[in-house]
Enzyme design. Structure first.
Site, PDB file in Angstrom:
ATOM      1  N   LYS A 128      46.919  -9.599  32.454  1.00  0.00           N
ATOM      2  CA  LYS A 128      46.050  -8.970  33.762  1.00  0.00           C
ATOM      3  C   LYS A 128      44.726  -9.293  33.858  1.00  0.00           C
ATOM      4  CE  LYS A 128      45.213  -4.866  30.963  1.00  0.00           C
ATOM      5  NZ  LYS A 128      45.608  -3.491  30.337  1.00  0.00           N
TER       6      LYS A 128
ATOM      7  N   TYR B 133      12.401 -10.520  38.648  1.00  0.00           N
ATOM      8  CA  TYR B 133      12.354  -9.669  39.478  1.00  0.00           C
ATOM      9  C   TYR B 133      11.739  -8.491  38.717  1.00  0.00           C
ATOM     10  CZ  TYR B 133      15.288 -12.200  42.773  1.00  0.00           C
ATOM     11  OH  TYR B 133      16.011 -12.827  43.504  1.00  0.00           O
TER      12      TYR B 133
HETATM   13  C1  LIG Z   1      45.995  -3.597  28.908  1.00  0.00           C
HETATM   14  C2  LIG Z   1      47.388  -2.996  28.364  1.00  0.00           C
HETATM   15  C3  LIG Z   1      47.906  -3.703  27.076  1.00  0.00           C
HETATM   16  C4  LIG Z   1      47.188  -4.652  26.293  1.00  0.00           C
HETATM   17  O1  LIG Z   1      46.288  -4.012  25.472  1.00  0.00           O
HETATM   18  P1  LIG Z   1      45.271  -4.938  24.415  1.00  0.00           P
HETATM   19  O2  LIG Z   1      44.751  -3.937  23.732  1.00  0.00           O
HETATM   20  O3  LIG Z   1      44.617  -5.902  25.213  1.00  0.00           O
HETATM   21  O4  LIG Z   1      46.494  -5.732  23.598  1.00  0.00           O
HETATM   22  C5  LIG Z   1      48.958  -3.188  26.754  1.00  0.00           C
HETATM   23  N1  LIG Z   1      49.716  -2.316  27.337  1.00  0.00           N
HETATM   24  C6  LIG Z   1      49.116  -1.673  28.511  1.00  0.00           C
HETATM   25  C7  LIG Z   1      50.004  -0.514  29.296  1.00  0.00           C
HETATM   26  C8  LIG Z   1      47.777  -2.043  29.086  1.00  0.00           C
HETATM   27  O5  LIG Z   1      47.312  -1.434  30.208  1.00  0.00           O
END
Ligand SMILES: *Cc1c(COP(=O)(O)O)cnc(C)c1O
Length: 368
Positions: A38, A264
């Protein structure tokens, strides 16, 4: 490794292979591996990462949103993809693109079944999420009865897996809480099996869960941050290799006098004669304004240079008064040595955030 002549994110695919192998060394041989890709594969590039992981035969991918799954399918990824956070409006698209939804509520279950039936689907794979204490997404234990009844009224879908998510798997001071989550998950799975007569795959662990709770790997584990090179603890970080290095270059150096301001809102004022280097990376690239005013830093010729003043949209200015450097020299924001953890922690955030924030306009280069 090449020298960056502009802002570049270098992705080391060999490090990705290493991280996958390390995580797999923690599993039983039959345990399946889901790679979480993701958020653009945590900022690196979901398509390139998924292609590489597909050659290494991971069992599943997961993305958060439907659109992310579509991008992977458009790129020719064939491995099953779990969509962790779909909406009812996505039901048709999910089926069209062979994406498997996380079903986390009665409304989503109903809407998805209705769409699957309309399309004449038989046994379309879905995944049921149960809430065991994170209180984010998922059915509760007491919903099992109604969920099973609804499922028994249709043949359009079948439950490929039941899963949940740990709230504090990286924090061993929360071990009791995590063990409670594991027990709750087991008992939900048991109730489901008894009432439905089917036994879907079970999965619970993210990266830190894999490392800290080997007794809770069940049929599959889900790893994101570990693949990208972070173990969420000093001890485990040593076993991983960060896959992404963010590099840039000094565009220009200004010599400023005592009392002059930089950037800025004149947020920084010097109290000596200084050399200030301007670097082409800013908040539009994902280097948030929280890194401004000496919260964040970069490395130039192995010396730490603090960000002075406010982070601009497309640049930062850093203090290089005591650093031997010139225009055109390479700048490291993070790499395998100066990790994303360092700069993230100094600004009170976590590696996950700085990685996933990196904008698409940064050039990505893949090292084979
Ligand atoms: C993002 C996510 C993961 C991965 O978690 P990590 O700590 O990056 O390994 C696993 N399961 C779900 C449901 C997630 O949303």
């Amino acid at each position: 490794m090449s020298k960056a002549l502009e802002t570049t994110l270098e992705i080391d695919l060999r490090a990705l292979t290493h991280n996958l192998n390390y995580l797999k060394s923690k599993l039983q041989p039959q345990t399946k591996f889901l790679a979480v890709v993701k958020a653009f594969a945590y900022g690196s590039d979901a398509v390139e990462i998924a292609k590489h992981l597909e050659t290494l035969r991971v069992d599943y991918f997961a993305v958060a949103y439907t659109q992310e799954g579509i991008s992977l399918r458009d790129a020719g990824i064939k491995t099953p993809i779990l969509v962790l956070h779909p909406q009812a409006i996505n039901a048709e698209t999910l089926i069209d693109r062979c994406l498997e939804p996380n079903i986390y509520s009665a409304k989503l279950l109903n809407d998805f079944i209705t769409t699957a039936e309309k399309q004449g689907q038989k046994n379309y794979p879905i995944h049921l999420k149960f809430n065991t204490g994170l209180n984010r997404l998922g059915f509760s234990h007491s919903d099992v009865d109604t969920v099973v009844k609804r499922l028994q009224s249709t043949s359009a879908v079948y439950v490929k897996s039941i899963f949940s998510h740990l709230a504090a798997s990286e924090d061993l001071s929360e071990k009791d809480f995590t063990e409670q989550q594991i027990e709750t998950f087991k008992s939900i799975a048991e109730t489901f099996k008894t009432k439905s007569g089917i036994a879907p795959w079970l999965h619970l662990c993210n990266t830190s869960g894999i490392l800290n709770y080997p007794e809770a790997h069940f049929n599959m584990v889900r790893s994101g941050i570990g693949l990208y090179g972070f173990g969420n603890s000093e001890l485990e970080d040593k076993n991983f290799k960060p896959i992404a290095s963010l590099k840039s270059v000094i565009s220009q150096i200004h010599e400023i006098e005592n009392g002059e301001s930089v950037g800025y809102n004149r947020a920084y004022t010097s109290n000596r004669n200084e050399r200030v280097a301007t670097i082409p990376i800013g908040h539009a690239d994902g280097l948030s304004r929280i890194y401004g005013n000496k919260k964040g830093f970069v490395f130039i010729n192995d010396e730490k240079a603090f960000i002075i003043g406010n982070v601009c949209m497309d640049m930062i200015m850093v203090d290089v008064t005591d650093i031997n450097c010139k225009e055109g020299d390479e700048v490291v924001i993070f790499d395998k040595i100066y990790t994303a953890n360092e700069i993230a922690e100094s600004a009170g955030t976590i590696s996950y955030e700085i990685l996933t924030a990196l904008s698409k306009r940064i050039r990505r280069v893949f090292l084979p």
